[in-house]
Design a protein around this motif. Structure first.
Motif, PDB file in Angstrom:
ATOM      1  N   SER A  84       0.510   6.733   6.093  1.00  0.00           N
ATOM      2  CA  SER A  84       0.080   6.425   7.466  1.00  0.00           C
ATOM      3  C   SER A  84      -1.310   5.792   7.529  1.00  0.00           C
ATOM      4  N   GLU A  85      -2.191   6.170   6.603  1.00  0.00           N
ATOM      5  CA  GLU A  85      -3.573   5.647   6.624  1.00  0.00           C
ATOM      6  C   GLU A  85      -3.656   4.179   6.159  1.00  0.00           C
ATOM      7  N   HIS A  86      -2.573   3.638   5.652  1.00  0.00           N
ATOM      8  CA  HIS A  86      -2.608   2.299   5.047  1.00  0.00           C
ATOM      9  C   HIS A  86      -2.282   1.154   5.998  1.00  0.00           C
ATOM     10  N   ARG A  87      -2.333   1.410   7.282  1.00  0.00           N
ATOM     11  CA  ARG A  87      -2.019   0.346   8.246  1.00  0.00           C
ATOM     12  C   ARG A  87      -2.900  -0.903   8.053  1.00  0.00           C
ATOM     13  N   PRO A  88      -4.232  -0.762   7.854  1.00  0.00           N
ATOM     14  CA  PRO A  88      -5.051  -1.970   7.624  1.00  0.00           C
ATOM     15  C   PRO A  88      -4.645  -2.715   6.352  1.00  0.00           C
ATOM     16  N   LEU A  89      -4.201  -1.958   5.349  1.00  0.00           N
ATOM     17  CA  LEU A  89      -3.780  -2.584   4.087  1.00  0.00           C
ATOM     18  C   LEU A  89      -2.484  -3.382   4.305  1.00  0.00           C
ATOM     19  N   ALA A  90      -1.573  -2.804   5.099  1.00  0.00           N
ATOM     20  CA  ALA A  90      -0.318  -3.504   5.425  1.00  0.00           C
ATOM     21  C   ALA A  90      -0.640  -4.810   6.145  1.00  0.00           C
ATOM     22  N   ALA A  91      -1.572  -4.762   7.077  1.00  0.00           N
ATOM     23  CA  ALA A  91      -1.947  -5.979   7.817  1.00  0.00           C
ATOM     24  C   ALA A  91      -2.564  -6.998   6.862  1.00  0.00           C
ATOM     25  N   ALA A  92      -3.433  -6.538   5.954  1.00  0.00           N
ATOM     26  CA  ALA A  92      -4.094  -7.459   5.008  1.00  0.00           C
ATOM     27  C   ALA A  92      -3.055  -8.148   4.123  1.00  0.00           C
ATOM     28  N   PHE A  93      -2.115  -7.380   3.572  1.00  0.00           N
ATOM     29  CA  PHE A  93      -1.139  -7.952   2.636  1.00  0.00           C
ATOM     30  C   PHE A  93       0.020  -8.664   3.339  1.00  0.00           C
ATOM     31  N   SER A  94      -0.021  -8.722   4.670  1.00  0.00           N
ATOM     32  CA  SER A  94       0.968  -9.539   5.376  1.00  0.00           C
ATOM     33  C   SER A  94       0.389 -10.905   5.701  1.00  0.00           C
ATOM     34  N   GLY A  95      -0.895 -11.099   5.338  1.00  0.00           N
ATOM     35  CA  GLY A  95      -1.534 -12.389   5.579  1.00  0.00           C
ATOM     36  C   GLY A  95      -2.096 -12.530   6.977  1.00  0.00           C
ATOM     37  N   MET A  96      -1.918 -11.502   7.814  1.00  0.00           N
ATOM     38  CA  MET A  96      -2.341 -11.576   9.223  1.00  0.00           C
ATOM     39  C   MET A  96      -3.853 -11.658   9.387  1.00  0.00           C
ATOM     40  N   THR A  97      -4.602 -11.124   8.416  1.00  0.00           N
ATOM     41  CA  THR A  97      -6.051 -11.068   8.572  1.00  0.00           C
ATOM     42  C   THR A  97      -6.748 -12.266   7.921  1.00  0.00           C
ATOM     43  N   GLY A  98      -5.988 -13.131   7.265  1.00  0.00           N
ATOM     44  CA  GLY A  98      -6.575 -14.340   6.675  1.00  0.00           C
ATOM     45  C   GLY A  98      -7.386 -14.109   5.411  1.00  0.00           C
ATOM     46  N   LEU A  99      -7.329 -12.906   4.851  1.00  0.00           N
ATOM     47  CA  LEU A  99      -8.078 -12.622   3.618  1.00  0.00           C
ATOM     48  C   LEU A  99      -7.399 -13.274   2.414  1.00  0.00           C
ATOM     49  N   SER A 100      -8.205 -13.614   1.385  1.00  0.00           N
ATOM     50  CA  SER A 100      -7.635 -14.130   0.133  1.00  0.00           C
ATOM     51  C   SER A 100      -6.939 -12.970  -0.575  1.00  0.00           C
ATOM     52  N   GLN A 101      -6.096 -13.282  -1.560  1.00  0.00           N
ATOM     53  CA  GLN A 101      -5.459 -12.224  -2.345  1.00  0.00           C
ATOM     54  C   GLN A 101      -6.522 -11.338  -2.999  1.00  0.00           C
ATOM     55  N   THR A 102      -7.603 -11.942  -3.489  1.00  0.00           N
ATOM     56  CA  THR A 102      -8.669 -11.156  -4.133  1.00  0.00           C
ATOM     57  C   THR A 102      -9.259 -10.146  -3.150  1.00  0.00           C
ATOM     58  N   ASP A 103      -9.526 -10.590  -1.920  1.00  0.00           N
ATOM     59  CA  ASP A 103     -10.105  -9.682  -0.924  1.00  0.00           C
ATOM     60  C   ASP A 103      -9.088  -8.625  -0.470  1.00  0.00           C
ATOM     61  N   ARG A 104      -7.801  -8.998  -0.443  1.00  0.00           N
ATOM     62  CA  ARG A 104      -6.778  -8.004  -0.067  1.00  0.00           C
ATOM     63  C   ARG A 104      -6.774  -6.869  -1.098  1.00  0.00           C
ATOM     64  N   PHE A 105      -6.815  -7.226  -2.384  1.00  0.00           N
ATOM     65  CA  PHE A 105      -6.818  -6.188  -3.429  1.00  0.00           C
ATOM     66  C   PHE A 105      -8.116  -5.378  -3.403  1.00  0.00           C
ATOM     67  N   ALA A 106      -9.231  -6.026  -3.013  1.00  0.00           N
ATOM     68  CA  ALA A 106     -10.525  -5.332  -3.004  1.00  0.00           C
ATOM     69  C   ALA A 106     -10.577  -4.251  -1.927  1.00  0.00           C
ATOM     70  N   ALA A 107      -9.638  -4.281  -0.992  1.00  0.00           N
ATOM     71  CA  ALA A 107      -9.640  -3.316   0.115  1.00  0.00           C
ATOM     72  C   ALA A 107      -9.061  -1.958  -0.278  1.00  0.00           C
ATOM     73  N   ALA A 108      -8.605  -1.802  -1.524  1.00  0.00           N
ATOM     74  CA  ALA A 108      -8.034  -0.513  -1.954  1.00  0.00           C
ATOM     75  C   ALA A 108      -8.278  -0.310  -3.445  1.00  0.00           C
ATOM     76  N   GLU A 109      -7.908   0.883  -3.903  1.00  0.00           N
ATOM     77  CA  GLU A 109      -8.066   1.216  -5.329  1.00  0.00           C
ATOM     78  C   GLU A 109      -6.712   1.080  -6.023  1.00  0.00           C
ATOM     79  N   TRP A 110      -6.696   0.418  -7.195  1.00  0.00           N
ATOM     80  CA  TRP A 110      -5.436   0.146  -7.900  1.00  0.00           C
ATOM     81  C   TRP A 110      -5.512   0.653  -9.321  1.00  0.00           C
ATOM     82  N   GLU A 111      -4.356   1.039  -9.842  1.00  0.00           N
ATOM     83  CA  GLU A 111      -4.254   1.485 -11.237  1.00  0.00           C
ATOM     84  C   GLU A 111      -3.039   0.775 -11.832  1.00  0.00           C
ATOM     85  N   THR A 112      -2.799   0.970 -13.133  1.00  0.00           N
ATOM     86  CA  THR A 112      -1.523   0.487 -13.667  1.00  0.00           C
ATOM     87  C   THR A 112      -0.795   1.691 -14.259  1.00  0.00           C
TER      88      THR A 112
END
Ligand SMILES: Cc1cc2nc3c(=O)[nH]c(=O)nc-3n(C[C@H](O)[C@H](O)[C@H](O)COP(=O)(O)O)c2cc1C
Length: 166
Positions: free
Chosen positions: A78-106
């Motif tokens: 539920s807390e990831h609504r801004p992330l969903a908006a970022a990765f839908s392209g709605m906010t105009g952020l680059s892919q790099t900035d979209r990934f920078a908005a959260a923490e990722w692991e492999t």
């Protein structure tokens, strides 16, 4: 349009009534990193564990998924609504900035796994099929992670929703 054919607009209006879980599907590898907000994803089988995701092939950047041969389906909380908006392209952020908005692991495939996702299905692509405007990617699950207490983020009637308790 032939008699009996359904208008794409009517189809979308009907499909808007379909409440879906929201995911960010990610990939990384030789073709580069990418993440896309999707609701067109589901389970195929538990033996062996297999999921599918449908990506618009008219967006050539989505070719990266098949080229890398891997994806991670990150089911959003539920807390990831801004992330969903970022990765839908709605906010105009680059892919790099979209990934920078959260923490990722492999986990296993090398695709980015979202820390704090309600579930992550890390996959190797075992089949792909183009149907109409989209490409269906079928992924064998090679790694998993899931939480216990998080609530899901949903999408219904063209807006994000949260689960209501009785
Ligand atoms: C709630 C929601 C669900 C979406 N579901 C899908 C989907 O299942 N498949 C898909 O290809 N695109 C889907 N999209 C659109 C993609 O997220 C969008 O086209 C993509 O992120 C644009 O990326 P770009 O700006 O890097 O080109 C969805 C968008 C939203 C807001």
């Amino acid at each position: 349009m032939k008699k009996g054919e359904i208008e794409p607009r009517s189809y979308r209006d009907a499909m808007a009534n379909f409440a879906g879980a929201v995911h960010v599907v990610t990939t990384d590898g030789v073709a580069g990193r990418r993440g896309v907000t999707v609701i067109a994803a589901c389970s195929v089988s538990d033996t062996p564990p297999t999921v599918l995701v449908c990506l618009n092939r008219e967006n050539r950047s989505n070719d990266r998924f098949a080229e890398n041969g891997v994806f991670a389906l990150n089911t959003l909380a539920s807390e990831h609504r801004p992330l969903a908006a970022a990765f839908s392209g709605m906010t105009g952020l680059s892919q790099t900035d979209r990934f920078a908005a959260a923490e990722w692991e492999t986990i296993s495939s090398g695709a980015p796994a979202l820390a704090g996702a309600i579930a992550v299905f890390d996959c190797r692509i075992v089949a792909a099929r183009s149907v109409a405007t989209h490409r269906i990617l079928i992924g064998r699950v090679t790694g998993l992670r899931f939480g216990e207490g998080e609530e899901p983020l949903l999408y219904f009637r063209r807006d994000y929703r949260l689960l209501e308790r009785d």
